[in-house]
Design an enzyme around this catalytic site. Sequence first.
Site, PDB file in Angstrom:
ATOM      1  N   SER A 152       0.825  -1.208   0.000  1.00  9.57           N
ATOM      2  CA  SER A 152       0.000   0.000   0.000  1.00  9.57           C
ATOM      3  C   SER A 152       0.861   1.260   0.000  1.00  9.57           C
ATOM      4  CB  SER A 152      -0.916   0.029   1.225  1.00  9.57           C
ATOM      5  OG  SER A 152      -1.778  -1.084   1.250  1.00  9.57           O
TER       6      SER A 152
HETATM    7  N1  SAH Z   1      -0.920  -4.526   4.035  1.00  8.71           N
HETATM    8  C1  SAH Z   1      -0.341  -4.943   2.790  1.00  8.71           C
HETATM    9  C2  SAH Z   1      -1.275  -4.653   1.634  1.00  8.71           C
HETATM   10  C3  SAH Z   1      -1.249  -5.729   0.638  1.00  8.71           C
HETATM   11  S1  SAH Z   1      -2.466  -5.638  -0.632  1.00  8.71           S
HETATM   12  C4  SAH Z   1       1.011  -4.282   2.569  1.00  8.71           C
HETATM   13  O1  SAH Z   1       1.254  -3.214   3.129  1.00  8.71           O
HETATM   14  O2  SAH Z   1       1.825  -4.839   1.828  1.00  8.71           O
HETATM   15  C5  SAH Z   1      -3.824  -6.532   0.081  1.00  8.71           C
HETATM   16  C6  SAH Z   1      -3.558  -7.955   0.481  1.00  8.71           C
HETATM   17  O3  SAH Z   1      -4.821  -8.512   0.907  1.00  8.71           O
HETATM   18  C7  SAH Z   1      -3.050  -8.864  -0.633  1.00  8.71           C
HETATM   19  O4  SAH Z   1      -1.875  -9.475  -0.212  1.00  8.71           O
HETATM   20  C8  SAH Z   1      -4.184  -9.873  -0.824  1.00  8.71           C
HETATM   21  O5  SAH Z   1      -3.730 -11.175  -1.199  1.00  8.71           O
HETATM   22  C9  SAH Z   1      -4.843  -9.879   0.543  1.00  8.71           C
HETATM   23  N2  SAH Z   1      -6.236 -10.342   0.585  1.00  8.71           N
HETATM   24  C10 SAH Z   1      -7.231 -10.130  -0.313  1.00  8.71           C
HETATM   25  N3  SAH Z   1      -8.375 -10.730   0.079  1.00  8.71           N
HETATM   26  C11 SAH Z   1      -8.101 -11.334   1.284  1.00  8.71           C
HETATM   27  C12 SAH Z   1      -8.860 -12.134   2.189  1.00  8.71           C
HETATM   28  N4  SAH Z   1     -10.150 -12.451   1.971  1.00  8.71           N
HETATM   29  N5  SAH Z   1      -8.251 -12.579   3.308  1.00  8.71           N
HETATM   30  C13 SAH Z   1      -6.937 -12.301   3.567  1.00  8.71           C
HETATM   31  N6  SAH Z   1      -6.170 -11.564   2.737  1.00  8.71           N
HETATM   32  C14 SAH Z   1      -6.738 -11.087   1.610  1.00  8.71           C
END
Ligand code: SAH
Length: 213
Positions: free
Chosen positions: A64
């Site tokens: 993010s």
């Molecule tokens: N906090 C992370 C953001 C990653 S993007 C960072 O700073 O790097 C969002 C993430 O949510 C992705 O890795 C995706 O695989 C995950 N995601 C999407 N749907 C999800 C779900 N139902 N349960 C758990 N993770 C999920």
Amino acid sequence: MKDTFKHQGMRQQLVETLINKDIKDKGVLKAIGKIPRHLFMDSGFIDHAYQDKAFPIAADQTISQPYTVAFQSELLKVQPEDKVLEIGTGSGYQTAVLLELGAKVYSIERQKELFKKTSKFLPKIGYRAKQLIFGDGYKGLPVEAPFQSIIVTAGAPYVPNPLLSQLAIGGRLVIPVGDKVQVMTLFIRKGPKEFEKHEFGDFRFVPMLEDKN
Ligand code: SAH
């Protein structure tokens, strides 16, 4: 992979950028000033690590934007020792911010490859979550509930009921809600069945998907 004076200097500039964008929480700014974000990204993108931008990580996901991480973290109002649930571990950067704020962090990731990669990486640089879980964040983590706060870092088409019900009284859920564009939404649990809702403008996230993969 190293953290150099150059990286530290770039990080301070990023903190200045966030202050100019009206992030005020001292703990959040300090965490972002401390965490080596460049180590959370694939090597090709290291030069971009301290720009206020989202970037691709593994498995078509993104780390993010620092502003988004700061904005969500500020809304959570984390106190040391709070039990915090994160949905979407991704690169683990937001996880590290929560740990710097003193939280006991439980974080769920649905994407196996990312889950494995980040589970290895975080302890290597000294960040120890209480638990990193491979699973579906739509269900939350009932065995560890209630949580003082819950943060969702993917765009949710709707607000999953299990997340609301796993909040402690007084607890806060920060979740971007919507399909193509998401409205940053804060729920504060006022009583067993009473929730206060606040909305904070548009953000863009990768989608929150059902089931694990
Ligand atoms: N906090 C992370 C953001 C990653 S993007 C960072 O700073 O790097 C969002 C993430 O949510 C992705 O890795 C995706 O695989 C995950 N995601 C999407 N749907 C999800 C779900 N139902 N349960 C758990 N993770 C999920």
